[in-house]
Design an enzyme around this catalytic site. Structure first.
Site, PDB file in Angstrom:
ATOM      1  N   ASN A 135     -13.054  24.122  -2.787  1.00  9.98           N
ATOM      2  CA  ASN A 135     -13.110  22.669  -2.753  1.00  9.98           C
ATOM      3  C   ASN A 135     -14.075  22.157  -3.811  1.00  9.98           C
ATOM      4  OD1 ASN A 135     -13.596  19.994  -2.205  1.00  9.98           O
ATOM      5  ND2 ASN A 135     -13.558  20.237   0.029  1.00  9.98           N
ATOM      6  N   CYS A 138     -14.145  17.023  -3.182  1.00  5.99           N
ATOM      7  CA  CYS A 138     -14.586  15.912  -2.339  1.00  5.99           C
ATOM      8  C   CYS A 138     -15.585  15.044  -3.091  1.00  5.99           C
ATOM      9  CB  CYS A 138     -15.220  16.430  -1.055  1.00  5.99           C
ATOM     10  SG  CYS A 138     -13.961  16.976   0.099  1.00  5.99           S
ATOM     11  N   ASN A 203      -7.546  16.023  -4.925  1.00  6.76           N
ATOM     12  CA  ASN A 203      -8.435  15.660  -3.838  1.00  6.76           C
ATOM     13  C   ASN A 203      -8.504  14.125  -3.828  1.00  6.76           C
ATOM     14  OD1 ASN A 203     -10.771  15.448  -2.014  1.00  6.76           O
ATOM     15  ND2 ASN A 203     -11.032  17.633  -2.421  1.00  6.76           N
ATOM     16  N   THR A 204      -9.390  13.566  -3.039  1.00  4.21           N
ATOM     17  CA  THR A 204      -9.399  12.106  -2.892  1.00  4.21           C
ATOM     18  C   THR A 204     -10.106  11.427  -4.061  1.00  4.21           C
ATOM     19  OG1 THR A 204     -11.393  12.264  -1.567  1.00  4.21           O
ATOM     20  CG2 THR A 204      -9.303  12.178  -0.387  1.00  4.21           C
ATOM     21  N   CYS A 349      17.618 -15.115  -4.067  1.00  2.00           N
ATOM     22  CA  CYS A 349      16.222 -15.446  -3.749  1.00  2.00           C
ATOM     23  C   CYS A 349      15.513 -15.973  -4.994  1.00  2.00           C
ATOM     24  CB  CYS A 349      15.482 -14.236  -3.183  1.00  2.00           C
ATOM     25  SG  CYS A 349      15.176 -12.928  -4.381  1.00  2.00           S
ATOM     26  N   CYS A 352      13.762 -12.688  -9.365  1.00  3.57           N
ATOM     27  CA  CYS A 352      13.936 -12.110 -10.699  1.00  3.57           C
ATOM     28  C   CYS A 352      13.739 -13.185 -11.757  1.00  3.57           C
ATOM     29  CB  CYS A 352      15.307 -11.449 -10.836  1.00  3.57           C
ATOM     30  SG  CYS A 352      16.693 -12.548 -10.440  1.00  3.57           S
ATOM     31  N   CYS A 387      12.511  -7.067 -13.214  1.00  6.43           N
ATOM     32  CA  CYS A 387      13.403  -7.663 -12.212  1.00  6.43           C
ATOM     33  C   CYS A 387      13.931  -6.601 -11.262  1.00  6.43           C
ATOM     34  CB  CYS A 387      14.544  -8.416 -12.894  1.00  6.43           C
ATOM     35  SG  CYS A 387      15.489  -7.433 -14.064  1.00  6.43           S
ATOM     36  N   CYS A 391      13.212  -6.937  -7.190  1.00  6.61           N
ATOM     37  CA  CYS A 391      14.378  -7.420  -6.438  1.00  6.61           C
ATOM     38  C   CYS A 391      14.338  -6.840  -5.024  1.00  6.61           C
ATOM     39  CB  CYS A 391      15.671  -7.001  -7.124  1.00  6.61           C
ATOM     40  SG  CYS A 391      17.153  -7.481  -6.187  1.00  6.61           S
TER      41      CYS A 391
END
Lengths: 432, 453
Positions: A135, A138, A203-204, A349, A352, A387, A391
């Site tokens: 490791n 970390c 790792n993070t 809607c 776009c 777009c 979408c």
């Protein structure tokens, strides 16, 4: 039915899904439940020297939410195992006896002194584990003590510690890399140079989740103070994929086997990791959010996918997409695409239109002949994919390549010959 | 056979259950999930469909971000009765009908419920979001206490004018207080909302003050700088049959008002067999409420088909699932009685001819009833309004107005159900009041300027 069994560094497991070293692999109770649920292997919660570390007694985890409280990302300040080494070793020995067909890997984080490695590596290996994972990743807490990411950020340290591990271990050694570096290749090269059998990543990522909107202090906090944690989960996946692909496509690192980690929640995420060069994958956050049961979807989702693709085993998929990853300078600048809106699928809607209008190249109508209507203007469309990306209806907007004729935007003929930046007239450094 | 009419058909607990909130409010988690369904459309069809033009994607986004105050501000600044409209708007024919989610999956974003979520939080807490404007020195008389009048009064106050509201009724709110089905506006919300609207200040409410009785249009024009008329429709259309005044034939509007004001709903007289004549929202409201008060058999008789009904499909379905039977293509021909009371109606079957004109068929049918409700529309009771009718240009029995809701008189505006060409909806009345107030403001400031010049 595709064969999901996996062999990584000679370690056999019934499937390529291992649990990453993390809270879900903290003790025998959890690992037993994981193996009962069907997980292929587990990397035990990182072991350290006694006296064991202590954790804060307040919040260790915090989540980054979507609107219905769906977890997009996770952050933690939990340290390595906070139980005595002998308790862990005893449980690991038992687990390996009870589950001989599953992979069991010992994650270790040790001080940068050879004698510590010389003493502990053989002791841990004696439990019957299949491999070590070092490791070096970390980013919180332990890094302040010169371990974890503090090692992973310095290739020389990686090499030194990996050499010690390699010297005292007889089973394979996997080096777990930190993403908190500007370039993942030097750490990978250092691991390889030291004789590592594989790398695992990522790792993070260094992170602060947010502030508390009432107290205007960092959230979460311990008695009013907070410390940065490690970020993981779906939001971290693209970062992991990039680093995995970099190692897999770079000639001098391409031969290092990779265990992919980062944001794997469903089988499609696993496909991403595998196709971009991982040989198996490790999962943590998804289990922390949903529990071990998600293995069901990972297994049959991947199996069905392999069947559909006519692949018989997981290794058929490994690295499939790597040849398609390249540098920007090699992208074909003569290739032209235009967005195309399927009017039967369009729900009008208008998103776009508004994003193209506000952000991109004003290439989508909002009305035609006085009626609400959204249509791409090829003479303005640069093919940016914005777009398509926003979408809400899957498959409604697609990118269509121009294969001949004239590009209405530039008025120039479409060329089927490849021409990239290296040969572009505007490139002062072009290859002549 | 005796007319079977009695009170207390159901006990108090049953009635309470039957008159609970028709669409219970969304809890926070539900609201967040529902808000997340909104696609934040460009030039949103829902906003275009809203008579008051509320920025619907805008207020939903603010629910998403937990900015409930901002969300309510977005709603109420266009529609000060956004709370009531969230409850009574036929959203299925307005914003929700055109929601792109309807196209995608047949299930619109529940805009009405989200609007209620945002506005309830503010109105119930009486959190003042609006400020009275700097005093203009001008005064405006507003006639009527309903949605058009209160909307107009509120906007005028925001613009700095002094407003006096003359309301013939005992309680303000108009049809919100007297005309809406009880399960659509529980917990005295109509009064809470009126209280919120009046709390801006600058609005004097004079109750039980009727035009044509206590003052005239001429006197208002004399005393105030401008006048807004929003007195609605006081009359109920007649069936046009003999003996219409007979016992047992009841105005639906009147009964609904009584029901809304009843201390104890169980005390109301309820017929065993109830017949409702009409096809609009009032017909549905009276029918369903009678069913919920314990009527055994409630029938709506309408002279045309389901598509011609004024009530939306959703309302028609609501009546059906509430146990009301709707019979179409029946035109009332005459009332049946025992000489004392009505005991049924004889109908003639109708049909549409090829020109979509209603035709009688010569076939008849009788339906027995203990009470017959008239719900075939309302009219303006000009006879009670003094000099109003002769002073104004009318159109189809209602006041003619221009786009700014100005009447034929240069200092008189009108809105709501009493004007011609309207939609007869709360939300449309609110818009009338708002537009009129904006135009009154232009008028008043214009005259101010000319005075100063």
């Amino acid at each position: 039915m595709a064969d999901l069994s996996s062999e990584f560094l000679g370690i056999k497991s019934p499937n390529p899904f291992w649990l990453a070293s993390a809270p879900p692999t903290d003790k025998a109770y959890n690992v037993n439940r994981a193996f009962e649920a069907g997980w292929g292997g587990a990397v035990w919660k990182t072991l350290g020297e006694d006296p064991h570390v202590v954790n804060v007694n307040g919040p260790r985890y915090a989540a980054n939410y979507g609107n219905d409280r769906r977890v997009i990302g996770f952050n933690n300040i939990e340290l390595i195992t906070d139980r005595p080494l002998d308790v862990n070793l005893k449980e690991m020995r038992q687990i390996k006896r009870d589950w001989p067909d599953r992979a069991l890997v010992a994650s270790v984080m040790l001080a940068m002194e050879e004698k510590v490695w010389a003493r502990l590596i053989p002791m841990i290996e004696d439990t019957g584990i299949d491999a070590f994972e070092l490791n070096f990743g970390c980013p919180h807490g332990m890094s302040e003590r010169g371990m974890g990411a503090a090692v992973g950020q310095v290739p020389e340290y990686i090499q030194m510690a990996t050499e010690w591990a390699r010297k005292y271990a007889s089973v394979p050694v996997i080096v777990k890399l930190t993403p908190n570096v500007t370039n993942i290749l030097p750490p990978a090269r250092a691991a390889k140079a030291a004789g590592a059998d594989a790398v695992s990543l990522i790792n993070t990522i260094n992170s602060i989740m947010r502030v508390d909107y009432d107290s205007l202090t960092m959230y979460p906090s311990t008695d009013g103070m907070g410390s940065h944690g490690g970020y993981c989960g779906p939001g971290a996946k693209p970062i992991a994929l990039h680093m995995i692909a970099e190692i897999a496509r770079t000639p001098d690192t391409a031969d290092i086997p990779i265990s992919g980690i980062g944001g794997i929640t469903d089988w499609r995420d696993a496909v991403d990791h595998l196709a971009l060069g991982a040989h198996n994958v490790q999962v943590c956050t998804a289990v922390m959010v949903y529990g071990f049961k998600i293995i069901d979807d990972l297994l049959d989702g991947l199996s069905n996918f392999l069947d559909e693709k006519g692949m018989t085993r997981v290794s058929d998929l490994v690295g499939k997409a790597v040849p398609s990853v390249t540098d920007w300078q090699y992208l074909n600048l003569n290739h032209i695409e235009k967005a195309s809106i399927n009017q039967h699928l369009c729900i009008s809607c208008g998103r776009c239109h508004v994003v193209c209008e506000d952000v991109s190249h004003q290439a989508i109508t909002h009305s035609v002949a006085g009626k609400r209507h959204f249509e791409v203007l090829d003479e303005a469309c640069v093919g940016c994919n914005l777009c398509v990306s926003i979408c809400p209806v899957e498959g409604c907007i697609t990118m269509q390549p121009l294969t001949g004729g004239v590009d209405p935007r530039t008025g120039k003929p479409v060329s089927n010959e490849k021409a990239d930046w290296t040969m572009h007239p505007a490139n002062p450094l072009r290859e002549r | 056979m005796h007319a079977d009419i009695e009170s207390g058909r159901l006990n108090a607990a049953e009635i309470e259950t039957n008159f609970l909130d028709m669409h219970p409010p969304l809890e926070r988690p539900e609201a967040l999930v529902e808000a997340d369904r909104c696609y934040f459309c460009f030039d949103a069809p829902c906003t275009r469909a809203c008579p008051t033009g509320i920025d619907i994607p805008g207020f939903i986004q603010k629910i998403r971000s937990n900015n409930t105050k901002g969300s309510a501000q977005t709603i109420l600044s266009e529609n000060i009765m956004g709370g009531m409209c969230a409850r009574v708007c036929p959203t299925e024919e307005l914003c929700e009908e055109v929601c792109v989610r309807t196209t995608l999956e047949g299930q619109p974003v529940q805009i009405g419920l989200l609007q209620r979520y945002a506005t309830d939080a503010i109105i119930n807490e009486r959190l003042q979001l609006f400020q009275r404007g700097t005093a203009s020195g001008k005064s405006v008389a507003v006639v009527g206490g309903g949605p058009a009048s209160l909307s107009c009064a509120h906007r005028l106050s925001m613009l700095g004018h002094q407003v006096t509201v003359f309301d013939a009724a005992g309680k303000p709110g108009g049809l919100n207080e007297y005309g809406i089905a009880a399960y659509k506006t529980t917990h005295d919300f109509a009064q809470t909302e009126v209280g919120y609207i009046l709390s801006i200040g600058g609005i004097e409410l004079r109750s039980k003050q009727a035009l044509g009785r206590d003052f005239s249009l001429a006197s208002l024009r004399e005393e105030y700088d401008a006048v807004f008329l929003g007195f609605g429709m006081g009359g109920v259309n007649a069936l046009g049959m003999q003996d219409e005044e007979i016992e047992g034939v009841v105005d639906a509007v009147e009964y609904i008002a009584k029901l809304r004001q009843a201390e104890n709903k169980a005390d109301l007289p309820v017929g065993r067999r109830v017949l409702v004549i009409g096809g609009g929202m009032t017909a549905i409201d009276i029918a369903v409420q009678n069913k919920r008060l314990g009527s055994e058999e409630v029938t709506i008789a309408y002279r045309r088909g389901p598509e011609q009904m004024g009530a939306s499909q959703l309302e028609q379905d609501f009546a059906r699932t509430s146990g009301v039977v709707t019979r179409h293509w029946l035109a009332p021909e005459r009332l049946l009685s025992d000489g004392q009371r009505v005991n049924g109606v004889r109908f003639e079957y109708t049909r549409l001819d090829e020109n979509q004109k209603l035709q009688a068929t010569g076939e008849y049918r009788e339906l027995a009833a203990d009470i017959v409700f008239k719900a075939i529309g309302q009219n303006v009771l000009w006879g009670t309004l003094g000099d109003t009718e002769e002073s104004l240009a009318l159109e189809a029995g209602r006041i003619a107005v221009n786009e700014q809701r100005k009447t034929s008189l240069e200092d008189v505006w009108a809105g709501g159900d009493c004007v011609a060409g309207g939609q007869d909806l709360t939300v449309a009345a609110v818009q009338d009041g708002k537009l009129a107030a904006l135009d009154i403001d232009r008028f008043l400031r214009g005259s101010q300027n000319s005075l100063g010049a």
